[in-house]
Design a protein around this motif. Structure first.
Motif, PDB file in Angstrom:
ATOM      1  N   TYR A 128       0.828  -1.197   0.000  1.00 40.27           N
ATOM      2  CA  TYR A 128       0.000   0.000   0.000  1.00 40.27           C
ATOM      3  C   TYR A 128       0.865   1.250   0.000  1.00 40.27           C
ATOM      4  O   TYR A 128       1.943   1.278   0.595  1.00 40.27           O
ATOM      5  CB  TYR A 128      -0.928   0.008   1.219  1.00 40.27           C
ATOM      6  N   GLN A 129       0.368   2.290  -0.660  1.00 38.49           N
ATOM      7  CA  GLN A 129       1.041   3.579  -0.756  1.00 38.49           C
ATOM      8  C   GLN A 129       0.049   4.672  -0.370  1.00 38.49           C
ATOM      9  O   GLN A 129      -1.125   4.619  -0.745  1.00 38.49           O
ATOM     10  CB  GLN A 129       1.512   3.832  -2.191  1.00 38.49           C
ATOM     11  N   TRP A 130       0.534   5.659   0.374  1.00 35.27           N
ATOM     12  CA  TRP A 130      -0.311   6.785   0.763  1.00 35.27           C
ATOM     13  C   TRP A 130      -0.271   7.833  -0.333  1.00 35.27           C
ATOM     14  O   TRP A 130       0.819   8.293  -0.725  1.00 35.27           O
ATOM     15  CB  TRP A 130       0.178   7.363   2.081  1.00 35.27           C
ATOM     16  N   SER A 131      -1.439   8.201  -0.839  1.00 34.80           N
ATOM     17  CA  SER A 131      -1.514   9.116  -1.978  1.00 34.80           C
ATOM     18  C   SER A 131      -2.621  10.135  -1.783  1.00 34.80           C
ATOM     19  O   SER A 131      -3.582   9.911  -1.042  1.00 34.80           O
ATOM     20  CB  SER A 131      -1.765   8.340  -3.277  1.00 34.80           C
ATOM     21  N   ARG A 132      -2.480  11.243  -2.473  1.00 33.40           N
ATOM     22  CA  ARG A 132      -3.542  12.242  -2.546  1.00 33.40           C
ATOM     23  C   ARG A 132      -4.449  11.818  -3.686  1.00 33.40           C
ATOM     24  O   ARG A 132      -4.006  11.703  -4.827  1.00 33.40           O
ATOM     25  CB  ARG A 132      -2.946  13.628  -2.796  1.00 33.40           C
ATOM     26  N   MET A 133      -5.752  11.604  -3.393  1.00 26.93           N
ATOM     27  CA  MET A 133      -6.624  10.973  -4.378  1.00 26.93           C
ATOM     28  C   MET A 133      -8.009  11.601  -4.371  1.00 26.93           C
ATOM     29  O   MET A 133      -8.440  12.201  -3.373  1.00 26.93           O
ATOM     30  CB  MET A 133      -6.750   9.463  -4.094  1.00 26.93           C
ATOM     31  N   ALA A 134      -8.716  11.414  -5.487  1.00 26.93           N
ATOM     32  CA  ALA A 134     -10.107  11.856  -5.587  1.00 26.93           C
ATOM     33  C   ALA A 134     -10.820  11.045  -6.659  1.00 26.93           C
ATOM     34  O   ALA A 134     -10.191  10.576  -7.620  1.00 26.93           O
ATOM     35  CB  ALA A 134     -10.192  13.345  -5.917  1.00 26.93           C
ATOM     36  N   VAL A 135     -12.120  10.860  -6.476  1.00 26.07           N
ATOM     37  CA  VAL A 135     -12.996  10.266  -7.485  1.00 26.07           C
ATOM     38  C   VAL A 135     -14.156  11.240  -7.681  1.00 26.07           C
ATOM     39  O   VAL A 135     -14.855  11.584  -6.723  1.00 26.07           O
ATOM     40  CB  VAL A 135     -13.532   8.886  -7.057  1.00 26.07           C
ATOM     41  N   ARG A 136     -14.348  11.687  -8.909  1.00 22.52           N
ATOM     42  CA  ARG A 136     -15.404  12.655  -9.203  1.00 22.52           C
ATOM     43  C   ARG A 136     -16.280  12.133 -10.326  1.00 22.52           C
ATOM     44  O   ARG A 136     -15.795  11.515 -11.271  1.00 22.52           O
ATOM     45  CB  ARG A 136     -14.800  14.003  -9.600  1.00 22.52           C
ATOM     46  N   ARG A 137     -17.584  12.400 -10.207  1.00 21.14           N
ATOM     47  CA  ARG A 137     -18.549  11.996 -11.239  1.00 21.14           C
ATOM     48  C   ARG A 137     -19.221  13.229 -11.816  1.00 21.14           C
ATOM     49  O   ARG A 137     -19.630  14.142 -11.080  1.00 21.14           O
ATOM     50  CB  ARG A 137     -19.605  11.059 -10.647  1.00 21.14           C
ATOM     51  N   ASP A 138     -19.331  13.259 -13.138  1.00 24.35           N
ATOM     52  CA  ASP A 138     -20.065  14.294 -13.846  1.00 24.35           C
ATOM     53  C   ASP A 138     -20.942  13.594 -14.868  1.00 24.35           C
ATOM     54  O   ASP A 138     -20.503  13.260 -15.972  1.00 24.35           O
ATOM     55  CB  ASP A 138     -19.101  15.270 -14.520  1.00 24.35           C
TER      56      ASP A 138
END
Length: 254
Positions: A128-138
């Motif tokens: 596992y790696q710590w990351s800056r992440m996002a999931v966006r829906r349009d």
């Protein structure tokens, strides 16, 4: 490359075994599955001892899978709403062991919660790696972003955008092969381990790849993809249960 002495279990949309004595529960939501072909001979050295590349028609695959992890829970306890819920992006390979059990091998797992990352690295020896992440829906478009923080290589990233299409009424054998994986192969304390899972059938959709800018695959020690993925799929998700791990002999650990 040595072959498995037992024929691999069937490629099936339903789990071929029960994940008894639930160790972990969770849901995987809003998944984008991207896959590229790979040479089994190049993949073999990257797999745990006691496993070989799982192939279909002589070919194996590298998967980049982005999704939302939702409410990870231990045993029969309720899932954790904050620490157990986060975006995740995996680089994975496909394996089969001497007992014919098909599985996945994770080369990296980027997630946005530091505590679950630290626990998974320490308790399960998962990369596992710590990351800056996002999931966006349009509307029908989903965008997944990830930039690695720790332990590195810092800056390894992915930017994936897919447009969700029609449901897949009858998945092909390849689509089952890439998505219906019923276990995880890993090395723990210098022993090969198999962690089974079970979940309902995947609800799959066709998907158009609008963007794929990533360096996670090369950061995981794999060659950079030479072209677009050969398969792009989307799923709204499934609830998942992991059973107790097994040693190479196939006996659940106490």
């Amino acid at each position: 490359m040595p072959l498995s002495p037992i024929a691999p279990e069937p490629i099936t949309a339903d789990p071929p075994h029960a994940a008894e004595g639930a160790l972990l529960t969770q849901s995987w939501l809003d998944l984008a599955f991207l896959h590229w072909t790979a040479d089994p001979a190049a993949i073999a050295p990257l797999l745990p001892a006691g496993t070989v590349p799982d192939t279909l028609d002589g070919v194996t695959y590298v998967g980049l899978v982005a999704f939302r992890m939702h409410r990870v829970g231990w045993f029969r306890l309720p899932g954790i709403p904050y620490l157990g819920t986060f975006p995740e992006t995996n680089v994975r390979l496909y394996s089969v062991d001497a007992h014919g059990r098909r599985g996945v091998v994770f080369r990296s797992l980027d997630a946005s919660r530091l505590i679950p990352v630290a626990v998974a690295r320490a308790a399960f020896r998962l990369p596992y790696q710590w990351s800056r992440m996002a999931v966006r829906r349009d509307g029908a478009t989903l965008t997944y972003t990830s930039t690695r923080r720790w332990p590195g290589p810092r800056g390894a990233h992915s930017r994936i955008a897919v447009r969700v299409g029609e449901p897949v009424a009858e998945p092909t054998e390849l689509e089952h092969f890439l998505t219906a994986r019923w276990g995880l192969h890993n090395t723990f304390l210098e022993r090969s381990m198999y962690l089974p899972n079970s979940h309902p059938r995947w609800p799959l959709h066709r998907a158009d790849l609008l963007r794929c800018d990533e360096s996670l695959i090369t950061a995981a020690g794999l060659p950079a993809p030479s072209g677009p993925p050969v398969s792009v799929l989307y799923s709204p998700g499934v609830p998942v249960r992991f059973g107790r791990p097994s040693r190479p002999g196939g006996i659940p650990t106490p």
